[in-house]
Design a protein around this motif. Structure first.
Motif, short mmCIF file in Angstrom:
data_model
loop_
_atom_site.label_atom_id
_atom_site.label_comp_id
_atom_site.label_asym_id
_atom_site.label_seq_id
_atom_site.Cartn_x
_atom_site.Cartn_y
_atom_site.Cartn_z
N LYS A 46 0.82 -1.21 0.00
CA LYS A 46 0.00 0.00 0.00
C LYS A 46 0.86 1.27 0.00
CE LYS A 46 -4.03 -2.04 2.20
NZ LYS A 46 -5.06 -1.74 1.23
N LEU A 47 2.07 1.16 0.53
CA LEU A 47 3.00 2.29 0.58
C LEU A 47 4.20 1.94 -0.28
CD1 LEU A 47 1.58 1.95 3.57
CD2 LEU A 47 3.10 3.81 4.10
N ASN A 48 3.97 1.76 -1.55
CA ASN A 48 5.00 1.19 -2.43
C ASN A 48 6.27 2.03 -2.54
OD1 ASN A 48 4.05 3.21 -4.05
ND2 ASN A 48 3.28 1.89 -5.65
N ALA A 49 6.25 3.28 -2.15
CA ALA A 49 7.45 4.11 -2.24
C ALA A 49 8.31 4.04 -0.98
CB ALA A 49 7.08 5.56 -2.53
N ILE A 50 7.84 3.35 0.05
CA ILE A 50 8.59 3.28 1.30
C ILE A 50 9.56 2.10 1.26
CG2 ILE A 50 6.96 1.77 2.54
CD1 ILE A 50 7.39 3.53 5.02
N THR A 51 10.71 2.29 1.89
CA THR A 51 11.67 1.19 1.97
C THR A 51 11.29 0.28 3.13
OG1 THR A 51 13.17 2.35 3.47
CG2 THR A 51 13.53 2.66 1.08
N GLN A 52 11.76 -0.93 3.07
CA GLN A 52 11.49 -1.89 4.14
C GLN A 52 12.04 -1.37 5.47
OE1 GLN A 52 12.33 -5.95 3.20
NE2 GLN A 52 12.54 -6.55 5.33
N ARG A 53 13.23 -0.80 5.42
CA ARG A 53 13.86 -0.27 6.63
C ARG A 53 13.03 0.86 7.23
NH1 ARG A 53 18.23 3.77 7.32
NH2 ARG A 53 19.21 3.32 9.31
N MET A 54 12.54 1.79 6.39
CA MET A 54 11.76 2.92 6.87
C MET A 54 10.41 2.44 7.43
SD MET A 54 11.41 6.03 7.65
CE MET A 54 12.83 6.81 6.96
N LEU A 55 9.77 1.49 6.76
CA LEU A 55 8.50 0.97 7.26
C LEU A 55 8.70 0.33 8.63
CD1 LEU A 55 5.50 0.41 7.01
CD2 LEU A 55 6.05 -1.58 5.60
N THR A 56 9.74 -0.45 8.77
CA THR A 56 10.04 -1.08 10.06
C THR A 56 10.24 -0.02 11.14
OG1 THR A 56 11.04 -2.99 8.99
CG2 THR A 56 11.67 -2.59 11.28
N LYS A 57 11.01 1.01 10.82
CA LYS A 57 11.29 2.09 11.77
C LYS A 57 10.00 2.81 12.19
CE LYS A 57 13.96 6.34 12.11
NZ LYS A 57 14.83 7.27 11.41
N GLN A 58 9.15 3.12 11.21
CA GLN A 58 7.91 3.84 11.49
C GLN A 58 6.94 2.98 12.31
OE1 GLN A 58 7.50 7.42 10.23
NE2 GLN A 58 9.59 6.72 10.56
N LEU A 59 6.85 1.70 11.98
CA LEU A 59 5.99 0.80 12.74
C LEU A 59 6.46 0.68 14.18
CD1 LEU A 59 5.38 -1.96 10.05
CD2 LEU A 59 3.65 -0.42 11.02
N ARG A 60 7.75 0.55 14.38
CA ARG A 60 8.29 0.47 15.75
C ARG A 60 7.98 1.74 16.54
NH1 ARG A 60 14.05 -2.14 14.18
NH2 ARG A 60 13.33 -4.29 14.02
N SER A 61 8.13 2.89 15.89
CA SER A 61 7.84 4.16 16.55
C SER A 61 6.36 4.26 16.93
CB SER A 61 8.25 5.32 15.65
OG SER A 61 7.95 6.55 16.25
N LEU A 62 5.48 3.88 16.01
CA LEU A 62 4.04 3.92 16.30
C LEU A 62 3.67 2.94 17.40
CD1 LEU A 62 2.72 4.20 12.64
CD2 LEU A 62 2.44 5.92 14.43
N GLU A 63 4.33 1.80 17.43
CA GLU A 63 4.08 0.82 18.49
C GLU A 63 4.57 1.35 19.83
OE1 GLU A 63 4.87 -3.89 19.51
OE2 GLU A 63 6.12 -2.92 18.00
N THR A 64 5.77 1.95 19.85
CA THR A 64 6.32 2.53 21.07
C THR A 64 5.41 3.64 21.60
OG1 THR A 64 8.57 2.00 20.39
CG2 THR A 64 8.33 3.71 22.06
N SER A 65 4.83 4.40 20.70
CA SER A 65 3.91 5.48 21.08
C SER A 65 2.56 4.96 21.56
CB SER A 65 3.69 6.43 19.91
OG SER A 65 4.89 7.02 19.51
#
Length: 124
Positions: A46-65
């Protein structure tokens, strides 16, 4: 009816909200999770322009929040699903307001871009 304006010094409510959904991807991730849980690969499509690394980072941040939940299923291969937490669901009206504003903004931009073309076409 006047709404109270807060001094937006460090720690103000607007800053606190924007800190949680800052960046290019967090709001978009929250938007896609509104319809239910998604696996990592589904989000990546769904976010085809995002890198795997960035998606992982953003998901971790949202989970931490505390805005999303991460559920790991003990399967081979492991299955991981992401969904909105109760706190993340409270942000849905904000995400929806951003979507509606964005649609209206894009429509205005499209009309403004089309106007000069129409005038040039009439002049020719």
């Amino acid at each position: 009816m006047k709404t109270k304006r807060y001094d937006c010094a460090p720690g103000c409510p607007v800053e606190a909200t924007l800190d949680l959904i800052d960046g290019k991807w967090k709001g978009v991730i929250l938007y896609h999770l509104q319809d239910g849980t998604l696996r990592f690969g589904e989000l990546r499509k769904k976010l085809n322009a995002i890198t795997q690394r960035m998606l992982t980072k953003q998901l971790r941040s949202l989970e931490t929040s505390g805005l999303i939940t991460r559920t790991v299923y003990a399967e081979v291969p492991p299955r991981v699903e992401y969904g909105l937490s109760a706190e993340g669901r409270r942000l849905q009206p904000v995400i929806e307001a951003l979507r509606l504003w964005g649609e209206a903004y894009l429509a205005r931009q499209s009309r403004e871009t089309a106007e000069p073309r129409k005038r040039r076409a009439r002049a020719a």
